[in-house]
Design a protein around this motif. Structure first.
Motif, mmCIF file in Angstrom:
data_model
loop_
_atom_site.group_PDB
_atom_site.id
_atom_site.type_symbol
_atom_site.label_atom_id
_atom_site.label_comp_id
_atom_site.label_asym_id
_atom_site.label_seq_id
_atom_site.Cartn_x
_atom_site.Cartn_y
_atom_site.Cartn_z
ATOM 1 N N VAL A 167 -5.466 -2.062 -1.180
ATOM 2 C CA VAL A 167 -4.597 -1.068 -1.819
ATOM 3 C C VAL A 167 -3.910 -1.681 -3.030
ATOM 4 N N GLU A 168 -3.392 -2.875 -2.890
ATOM 5 C CA GLU A 168 -2.734 -3.529 -4.020
ATOM 6 C C GLU A 168 -3.720 -3.793 -5.151
ATOM 7 N N THR A 169 -4.945 -4.173 -4.793
ATOM 8 C CA THR A 169 -5.982 -4.414 -5.803
ATOM 9 C C THR A 169 -6.253 -3.154 -6.610
ATOM 10 N N TYR A 170 -6.399 -2.008 -5.920
ATOM 11 C CA TYR A 170 -6.753 -0.771 -6.628
ATOM 12 C C TYR A 170 -5.561 -0.139 -7.323
ATOM 13 N N LEU A 171 -4.360 -0.362 -6.815
ATOM 14 C CA LEU A 171 -3.176 0.058 -7.566
ATOM 15 C C LEU A 171 -3.146 -0.644 -8.923
ATOM 16 N N GLU A 172 -3.479 -1.930 -8.917
ATOM 17 C CA GLU A 172 -3.498 -2.677 -10.173
ATOM 18 C C GLU A 172 -4.615 -2.189 -11.081
ATOM 19 N N LYS A 173 -5.790 -1.928 -10.526
ATOM 20 C CA LYS A 173 -6.930 -1.487 -11.339
ATOM 21 C C LYS A 173 -6.637 -0.195 -12.095
ATOM 22 N N VAL A 174 -5.886 0.713 -11.460
ATOM 23 C CA VAL A 174 -5.616 2.007 -12.105
ATOM 24 C C VAL A 174 -4.233 2.060 -12.751
ATOM 25 N N GLY A 175 -3.547 0.922 -12.784
ATOM 26 C CA GLY A 175 -2.265 0.865 -13.484
ATOM 27 C C GLY A 175 -1.116 1.549 -12.775
ATOM 28 N N LEU A 176 -1.119 1.512 -11.431
ATOM 29 C CA LEU A 176 -0.056 2.184 -10.674
ATOM 30 C C LEU A 176 0.732 1.213 -9.792
ATOM 31 N N THR A 177 0.665 -0.061 -10.079
ATOM 32 C CA THR A 177 1.341 -1.051 -9.234
ATOM 33 C C THR A 177 2.816 -0.727 -9.034
ATOM 34 N N GLN A 178 3.497 -0.283 -10.086
ATOM 35 C CA GLN A 178 4.932 -0.011 -10.008
ATOM 36 C C GLN A 178 5.255 1.352 -9.385
ATOM 37 N N PHE A 179 4.199 2.122 -9.062
ATOM 38 C CA PHE A 179 4.433 3.482 -8.555
ATOM 39 C C PHE A 179 3.872 3.674 -7.142
ATOM 40 N N GLY A 180 3.549 2.566 -6.467
ATOM 41 C CA GLY A 180 2.913 2.657 -5.158
ATOM 42 C C GLY A 180 3.735 3.380 -4.112
ATOM 43 N N ASP A 181 5.051 3.306 -4.209
ATOM 44 C CA ASP A 181 5.906 3.929 -3.200
ATOM 45 C C ASP A 181 6.385 5.330 -3.594
ATOM 46 N N LYS A 182 5.976 5.790 -4.765
ATOM 47 C CA LYS A 182 6.322 7.143 -5.190
ATOM 48 C C LYS A 182 5.537 8.167 -4.379
ATOM 49 N N LYS A 183 6.180 9.307 -4.100
ATOM 50 C CA LYS A 183 5.453 10.419 -3.488
ATOM 51 C C LYS A 183 4.581 11.073 -4.556
ATOM 52 N N VAL A 184 3.479 11.670 -4.132
ATOM 53 C CA VAL A 184 2.535 12.255 -5.085
ATOM 54 C C VAL A 184 3.199 13.320 -5.947
ATOM 55 N N TYR A 185 4.102 14.135 -5.372
ATOM 56 C CA TYR A 185 4.731 15.209 -6.149
ATOM 57 C C TYR A 185 5.626 14.683 -7.261
ATOM 58 N N GLU A 186 5.929 13.393 -7.231
ATOM 59 C CA GLU A 186 6.758 12.800 -8.269
ATOM 60 C C GLU A 186 5.945 12.313 -9.470
ATOM 61 N N LEU A 187 4.620 12.392 -9.379
ATOM 62 C CA LEU A 187 3.751 11.824 -10.402
ATOM 63 C C LEU A 187 3.363 12.852 -11.458
ATOM 64 N N SER A 188 3.030 12.359 -12.649
ATOM 65 C CA SER A 188 2.439 13.196 -13.691
ATOM 66 C C SER A 188 0.977 13.482 -13.345
ATOM 67 N N GLY A 189 0.361 14.397 -14.102
ATOM 68 C CA GLY A 189 -1.037 14.725 -13.856
ATOM 69 C C GLY A 189 -1.953 13.529 -14.011
ATOM 70 N N GLY A 190 -1.717 12.726 -15.051
ATOM 71 C CA GLY A 190 -2.553 11.545 -15.271
ATOM 72 C C GLY A 190 -2.411 10.528 -14.157
#
Length: 271
Positions: free
Chosen positions: A131-154
């Protein structure tokens, strides 16, 4: 990426056996004897490491083709194989990314990405590491604990891509994944998926209505006819490799790019 590595990459395509083969594939949704097929007599091979973009007029069967490859529906006639084994349903060999990410809104990004491996009962330590590896690959390392509804479309699409990739599919099937994004985010996502494709060597089957997007991402473009959908053109393209090699978008301003763009638009508009 230097020319030597690009040549090795292209030689690998030429030497490889097909990953997916579709032989005489047709699909009729209505079982009446006079029903018109959604797609008709599709014959294509897809090879490991290809980035195949699919275009055609609305209603031509692009998504039907993807659904058959995913195993969501079975063809009425013909057969579809992955690694010479007939596709009879869904499995982890094929990851799917839709225009609207099928994420669990009440889960965190990290938990969404971990969901597939959890269902496969992958050891927890391995899941956490991946999970940490793929969070880094897609540039979401700092947003791993955010709920999905808090995210932008991208960001949601980044999470969806990571959720598909963590299962290590042999082919990634993408159905207009960037169609609902604004122009700037769309360009950023195109750059992301190009880099993921290049660095991972994954095979990608990508549906789009955007000719420029197909030309800037694909190593191959399939053009479909109007309903019932048939393959009317199968075009090799190299602009995505130029973008990786030169780290510049100059390719889109070349005469070759504009000639191919004009040809593809003409094929689609004639349908």
């Amino acid at each position: 990426m230097d020319n030597e590595n690009i040549n090795k990459f292209e030689n690998f395509f030429e030497a490889a056996n097909e990953l997916i083969s579709m032989d005489g594939v047709s699909l009729v949704y209505d079982k009446k004897s006079d029903a018109i097929p959604a797609i008709d007599n599709i014959n294509i091979n897809i090879y490991p490491g290809e980035f195949v973009c699919v275009m055609g007029p609305s209603g031509c069967g692009k998504s039907t083709l993807l659904n058959i490859l995913a195993g969501f529906v079975l063809p009425t006639s013909g057969n579809v194989k992955i690694n010479m084994t007939e596709i009879k349903g869904i499995d982890s060999h094929r990851g799917v990314v839709f225009q609207q990410p099928p994420l669990y809104e009440w889960y965190s990004v990290r938990k969404n990405i971990a969901f597939g491996p959890m269902m496969k009962k992958v050891p927890k330590n391995k899941i956490r590491e991946d999970v940490e590896t793929y969070l880094e690959k897609v540039g979401l390392t700092q947003f791993g604990d955010k709920k999905v509804y808090e995210l932008s479309g991208g960001m949601k699409q980044r999470a969806a891509i990571a959720s598909a990739l963590i299962n290590n599919p042999e082919i990634l099937l993408m159905d207009e994944p960037f169609g609902a994004l604004d122009a700037l985010t769309r360009e950023q996502m195109q750059d992301l998926i190009r880099k993921i494709w290049w660095n991972s060597g994954k095979t990608i089957f990508f549906i789009t209505h955007d000719v420029d997007e197909a030309l800037l991402l694909g190593t191959r473009i399939l053009v479909m006819s109007k309903h019932p959908g048939k393959i009317i053109a199968d075009l090799p393209v190299n602009f995505t490799k130029d973008l990786i090699n030169e780290n510049s978008d100059d390719a889109r301003y070349t005469e070759s790019f504009h000639m191919k763009r004009k040809y593809i638009l003409q094929l689609i508009n004639e349908q």
